[in-house]
Design a protein around this motif. Structure first.
Motif, PDB file in Angstrom:
ATOM      1  N   UNK A 222     -36.156  35.267  11.368  1.00  0.00           N
ATOM      2  CA  UNK A 222     -35.044  35.295  10.407  1.00  0.00           C
ATOM      3  C   UNK A 222     -35.515  35.669   9.005  1.00  0.00           C
ATOM      4  N   UNK A 223     -36.730  35.278   8.675  1.00  0.00           N
ATOM      5  CA  UNK A 223     -37.243  35.486   7.325  1.00  0.00           C
ATOM      6  C   UNK A 223     -37.832  36.883   7.114  1.00  0.00           C
ATOM      7  N   UNK A 224     -37.804  37.720   8.155  1.00  0.00           N
ATOM      8  CA  UNK A 224     -38.399  39.056   8.046  1.00  0.00           C
ATOM      9  C   UNK A 224     -37.399  40.163   8.389  1.00  0.00           C
ATOM     10  N   UNK A 225     -37.597  41.294   7.768  1.00  0.00           N
ATOM     11  CA  UNK A 225     -36.778  42.456   8.096  1.00  0.00           C
ATOM     12  C   UNK A 225     -37.165  42.956   9.481  1.00  0.00           C
ATOM     13  N   UNK A 226     -36.204  43.534  10.171  1.00  0.00           N
ATOM     14  CA  UNK A 226     -36.473  44.037  11.526  1.00  0.00           C
ATOM     15  C   UNK A 226     -37.625  45.029  11.541  1.00  0.00           C
ATOM     16  N   UNK A 262     -32.987  40.151  16.111  1.00  0.00           N
ATOM     17  CA  UNK A 262     -33.345  40.599  14.766  1.00  0.00           C
ATOM     18  C   UNK A 262     -32.194  41.361  14.112  1.00  0.00           C
ATOM     19  N   UNK A 263     -31.439  42.115  14.924  1.00  0.00           N
ATOM     20  CA  UNK A 263     -30.322  42.892  14.392  1.00  0.00           C
ATOM     21  C   UNK A 263     -29.072  42.044  14.177  1.00  0.00           C
ATOM     22  N   UNK A 264     -28.876  41.012  15.037  1.00  0.00           N
ATOM     23  CA  UNK A 264     -27.652  40.222  14.993  1.00  0.00           C
ATOM     24  C   UNK A 264     -27.925  38.785  14.568  1.00  0.00           C
ATOM     25  N   UNK A 265     -28.959  38.599  13.759  1.00  0.00           N
ATOM     26  CA  UNK A 265     -29.357  37.246  13.394  1.00  0.00           C
ATOM     27  C   UNK A 265     -28.242  36.474  12.701  1.00  0.00           C
ATOM     28  N   UNK A 266     -27.299  37.171  12.056  1.00  0.00           N
ATOM     29  CA  UNK A 266     -26.192  36.489  11.409  1.00  0.00           C
ATOM     30  C   UNK A 266     -25.201  35.915  12.404  1.00  0.00           C
TER      31      UNK A 266
END
Length: 277
Positions: A222-226, A262-266
């Motif tokens: 969550x804390x990193x960009x994909x 990573x893409x849909x973490x929200x």
């Protein structure tokens, strides 16, 4: 959608990790069915009496209205956030409810959600609960101070027996010690450790360790960009034999491959006292 997470005070930190608030005020399709990740902690959720809740895992649905107890769960639940709702949550530390005689009897099993008559657990009425919601919207810190005032009564009759004492030591050692070496470190049998741990937390040591590992991994992602995530390195860091093993594990646990998470973490969230979106 309004949400916040606030750590518990030093006085209650031994039993309560944090408090959280989430409120949706309008009907919308956005984030209407988010996922709630596995969690070894129980959550006491304060909600208006007429607010509906729904937690779904595969074909099992736990639904009701008002305040409820979300027990420790190994499953990823799908939440129904399609309608407006308001929740104030109390996230207990793993096994902490064992110490509170007022609420221990409410836990019948892990992986379930149980309705609660909140006024029987905390000496407050519906008017005061409504006031807590108003404070949560405008003065979160004041809301938590008032809530902790009512929770003080729980501290007076806290249970601290040989099982809870041993499990606290287990939690400390698990940070650096493999399960197989706990008996030597704690100078008691592995069977005694396992029995006390399950009695207090309703989980086995392996179940708890797997859930803690998953939580650490998801927070890391969550804390990193994909684009910054090296999946092969991540597999090694979290003890997987290779990248395919990591992919299979996450797919089984949260229903998504690492790339999709990573893409849909929200949409795969732990706003209930965890990562805030």
């Amino acid at each position: 959608m309004l949400n916040w997470i606030i750590p518990a005070s030093d006085e209650l930190n031994m039993f309560i990790e944090c408090y959280w608030f989430i409120e949706k005020t309008v009907i919308s399709d956005r984030d209407s069915f988010p996922k709630l990740n596995p969690d070894p902690s129980a959550h006491l959720i304060l909600s208006p009496a007429l607010d509906k809740y729904s937690y779904t895992h595969e074909q099992q649905v736990y639904s009701g209205m008002g305040s409820h107890l979300l027990n420790p769960h190994q499953h990823t639940f799908e939440l129904d956030h399609s309608k407006p709702f308001t929740h104030i949550g109390i996230k207990f530390r793993p096994g902490a409810l064992y110490s509170f005689s007022r609420i221990t009897s409410a836990i019948t099993s892990i992986n379930v959600v149980e309705p609660l008559e909140l006024t029987k657990l905390i000496t407050i009425d519906q008017a005061l609960i409504s006031h807590l919601f108003e404070l949560a919207r405008k003065q979160p810190i004041h809301c938590i101070k008032k809530l902790e005032h009512y929770l003080q009564a729980w501290i007076k009759d806290v249970r601290d027996d040989q099982h809870s004492q041993l499990v606290r030591r287990v939690f400390t050692e698990l940070e650096t010690t493999p399960i197989s070496e706990l008996a030597g470190k704690l100078h008691c049998s592995q069977r005694t450790i396992e029995r006390s741990f399950r009695r207090v937390t309703h989980l086995t040591l392996k179940q708890y360790q797997a859930m803690a590992k998953l939580e650490a991994m998801l927070e890391h992602l969550y804390q990193r960009k994909s684009s910054d995530i090296n999946w092969a390195d991540l597999a090694v860091q979290f003890g997987f034999s290779d990248q395919p093993h990591l992919i299979r594990y996450l797919k089984k646990q949260i229903g998504l491959t690492p790339q999709k998470y990573a893409l849909k973490r929200g949409l795969t969230i732990d706003i209930y006292g965890g990562v805030k979106t």
